[in-house]
Scaffold this active site. Structure first.
Site: not given
Length: 821
Positions: A113, A388
């Site tokens: 950071e 399908s």
């Protein structure tokens, strides 16, 4: 008068003016200019810095060092009742002392950071300069350049906009904090305040929640995992996105190694650890409807532009379309283990479900999975292979939309290869109507249909309905759900919603209104006709047969009209030869709501496969939708006024075939049909042949076969072709004729040759080309084909006349086979 002398006029040329040379500033002038500029700049800088410090101290005194958390935002259901508070200050927060925080946890945060945290005094001017350059290049505020101290200061305020005044105020508080606190105190306060997703604030609560350990007992890889999260608590969350989390953890560890916090060996060991969810992860779970609330939170971030933390503590009132009756029905059935297959070990069979009111796009209920926890792996928007269930979207829908095919059109079901793609099913080469093909979920017919309409058209139709296809998806395997990444339940439900909505677009959403510090209200986008009403009706009509007796989705039937489609996918595991199923689907709709159900394992291997297909998903659909729709006014599917109707099929009656020993030939006859332009197509197969040939086309209802040989057996059947309607009858019954082992005397017939009548070649055999494809869908036992299907073949030069293969031998027109679901 004396004449005056004429004055001589002379033209005088003006002398050219010489240009004055520019006098360059002397070195002395430059020195004084630069000197006073620097002095003025320094004075302004000092004054500005003093103002920042004074303003920061004032703000710090006003707000105190407590750094308030804000007010919880609330989510409401469709009736205006509260269903969830996005944050409670007492939950998911524990304060850690500096001595409890492992050194590598502190180092991981600093390395990731704010690398210069120990050197600056609240503001990192190098980082600010770098951010300004990037902002100028991008012409927008893309990088903040904030230090850990500034990020801590920002938490006093709830605005995340990158304006000058907000950043100046943040800088003021950061400088004041550096004056009041030590670096260790600032880092400790930051680690207690930082947000780690899922409502977790503070490193101590995060260690317990994500790893089930005390903060001081954390390991290096766990610290790096947490240090990876502040920039994007959802994206790099190990529970939500384990792969992204692991990749980001590797980056953090690399930064720690480059800054000499850890050795290379430590880095590699920590990078290799695979995250596992701790057993006590659900202990901190509160409230209910977590999957729905998480979906709302993600949607709110998109529509408001606020971060997750800002939404949680922003005091907002978020109104949604959640139907508690429907959601309770979903939760009840997903909590019932009997609705799912039993696993061999602790990895349970998972599932997800979403219900959408396709009339207005409102999402009524969501199941993110079994035992779903807040901000967990929400499977409703995770992609799986659709099997399908995609056939109506990529094959049958585009075919119907072309206007060349109808539900009663006859599709080829030949066992053949398209280029090097060779799909299979267990039905065999039996011609079939599109309706029967979708009812039985026949693979070969679907691939043939996609090949006829074109992969490009099929893909375009699917993307129009909301599916996202990869470049590698554009092949014939797409007809069976063979996609690179697949489709999510949300995407499948959205596509089917369009069919249910008469072909009009549907915008799925959960939020109807937001009020409070941020106000927003849902406005439905303009409706688009994504497919014709006729196509939507035909798809609905065909998929209603799937839910009827004998259909693959019969278990989805409830006390309302239902249309839908099952889907299963093969395991796709190298070296595996079993019949295991990876994904099982049912996607369907009533006239009111659409729902998609998926079942499967999160991680599939040879020990984690399903044995049941889409039928179990269809059964869960029915169990949920029946109580969910209780009290919702019943409607019916609306048939468009100008939709074409299937003409009653023409049939061949009284078909006879008999061998005459005297004549040495087979006589075939049948009852003539009254329709005009009828052609009779006679098919024959001799013993030893693998398939029938189209023996002859004739206008007469009787013919002679003179090309028979002793000791052979011949099978015959007849199909009637109506040129006016471009329609074929179902094949007649098959008759077998045995030719005895005798010498056949073939008499001379005046006007005839010894050569038998040759078969008539049908015009326009059409394009037989295909594209490469991958594995398709698995197959499961199907149901007997229903007699009476008719077909409309493609025109000449497109698909050609279709040669329908015969039904089973004997006097039956039923072809009994099995096909994929």
């Amino acid at each position: 008068m004396t004449e005056q002398p004429r004055r001589r006029t002379t033209t005088t040329t003006k002398p050219k003016t010489k240009k004055k040379k520019k006098k360059w500033m002397s070195g002395k002038g430059w020195f004084y200019g630069i000197f006073f500029t620097i002095v003025i700049g320094i004075v302004c800088g000092i004054i500005g810095y003093l103002l920042i410090v004074l303003n920061g101290e004032r703000l710090l005194q006003e707000h105190g060092s407590k750094l308030e958390f804000g007010e919880a935002s609330i989510i409401y259901d469709v009736n205006g009742n509260e269903i969830s508070r996005l944050y409670d200050v007492l939950d998911h927060r524990e304060v850690a002392e500096f001595s409890e925080i492992p050194e590598f946890m502190r180092n991981a945060i600093v390395a990731t950071e704010d690398q210069r945290f120990r050197e600056h005094s609240g503001l990192d001017f190098w980082a600010i300069g770098r951010a300004l350059v990037k902002d100028v290049i991008a012409r927008s505020a893309v990088e903040g350049g904030s230090t850990i101290t500034q990020q801590l200061a920002k938490n006093v305020f709830l605005s995340a906009d990158k304006t000058f005044f907000r950043k100046a105020t943040e800088a003021s508080i950061a400088v004041a904090l550096e004056q009041e606190l030590t670096k260790d105190e600032i880092l400790t306060m930051y680690l207690n305040r930082i947000y780690f997703g899922k409502g977790i604030h503070g490193v101590k609560a995060a260690a317990e929640y994500y790893f089930g350990v005390e903060l001081e007992d954390m390991k290096l890889w766990q610290a790096a995992t947490l240090a990876a999260m502040p920039k994007a608590p959802n994206r790099f969350n190990p529970l939500i996105n384990p792969d992204e989390s692991m990749n980001r953890r590797a980056v953090v560890l690399r930064l720690m190694y480059e800054q000499n916090y850890i050795t290379e060996t430590e880095m590699k060991e920590a990078q290799a650890v695979v995250y596992e969810v701790p057993p006590n992860q659900n202990d901190m779970k509160t409230g209910k409807y977590h999957a729905y609330a998480d979906f709302v939170l993600n949607e709110a971030m998109k529509v408001t532009g606020l971060s997750e933390e800002e939404l949680r503590v922003g005091g907002l009132h978020i109104y949604t379309s959640l139907d508690p009756q429907a959601q309770d029905a979903v939760d009840k059935e997903f909590a019932d283990a009997s609705n799912f297959e039993e696993s061999k070990d602790d990895q349970i069979v998972q599932g997800s479900m979403i219900i959408i009111d396709h009339r207005n796009g409102q999402i009524k209920a969501i199941a993110g999975g079994r035992d779903y926890s807040s901000r967990g792996w929400n499977r409703v928007d995770k992609k799986r292979q659709p099997g399908s269930a995609i056939k109506p979207i990529v094959a049958y829908g585009p075919a119907l939309e072309s206007g060349k095919y109808f539900p009663w059109s006859t599709l080829k079901n030949d066992q053949k290869c398209f280029s090097n793609y060779c799909p299979q099913d267990r039905w065999g080469a039996v011609a079939v109507s599109m309706t029967q093909a979708i009812k039985d979920s026949r693979n070969l017919a679907a691939v043939w249909m996609l090949n006829e309409v074109g992969v490009k058209q099929g893909a375009a139709f699917a993307e129009k309905l909301g599916l996202t296809l990869e470049p590698d998806d554009r092949n014939l395997a797409m007809a069976l759900g063979g996609l690179t990444r697949g489709a999510s339940p949300l995407q499948m439900a959205t596509a089917y919603s369009v069919m249910a909505n008469g072909g009009k677009s549907v915008d799925p959403h959960t939020i109807t209104k937001i009020s409070g510090r941020k106000n927003w209200e849902y406005k439905e986008p303009p409706s688009q006709q994504l497919m014709s009403p006729d196509t939507a009706w035909y798809l609905t009509e065909m998929m209603q047969s799937v839910v009827e007796k004998g259909g693959t989705g019969a278990r989805a039937a409830i006390d309302r009209p239902v249309a839908g489609k099952t889907g299963t996918t093969q395991a796709g595991i190298p070296g595996y030869r079993g019949n295991g199923i990876k994904d099982a689907w049912f996607v369907g709709y009533t006239p009111e709501w659409t729902a998609a159900v998926w079942m499967g394992y999160d991680k599939t291997d040879v020990n984690h496969l399903l044995t049941k297909g889409g039928g179990q998903s269809a059964a869960l659909f029915a169990k949920v939708m029946r109580p969910a729709l209780k009290g919702v006014a019943k409607d019916s599917f609306k048939r468009p006024s100008n939709v074409k109707e299937d003409k009653p099929p023409i049939t061949i009656k009284n078909f006879k075939a008999q061998f005459s020993e005297v004549e040495g030939r087979v006589f075939l006859s049948w009852d003539p049909l009254d329709e005009k332009e009828i052609t009779y197509e006679v098919y024959r197969k001799e013993s030893g042949a693998s398939d029938y040939i189209r023996f002859v086309d004739t206008l007469n209802p009787q013919i002679e076969d003179m090309s028979v040989f002793p000791g052979m057996t011949y099978d015959y059947y007849v199909v009637a072709y109506d040129a006016a309607s471009n329609q074929r009858s179902t094949p007649s019954n098959v008759i077998s004729v045995v030719i005895p082992e005798i010498d056949i005397g073939i008499p001379e017939v005046p006007g005839e040759t010894d050569t038998p009548t040759p078969p008539v070649t049908p015009p326009g055999d059409g394009n037989e080309g295909g594209e490469n494809g991958g594995d398709g869908e698995g197959t499961d036992p199907g149901t007997p084909e229903t007699p009476g299907d008719t077909g409309v073949p493609g025109g000449e030069g497109e698909s050609g006349l279709i040669d329908p293969p015969p039904p089973s031998a004997g006097n039956s027109t039923d072809g009994v086979s099995v096909g994929g679901f």
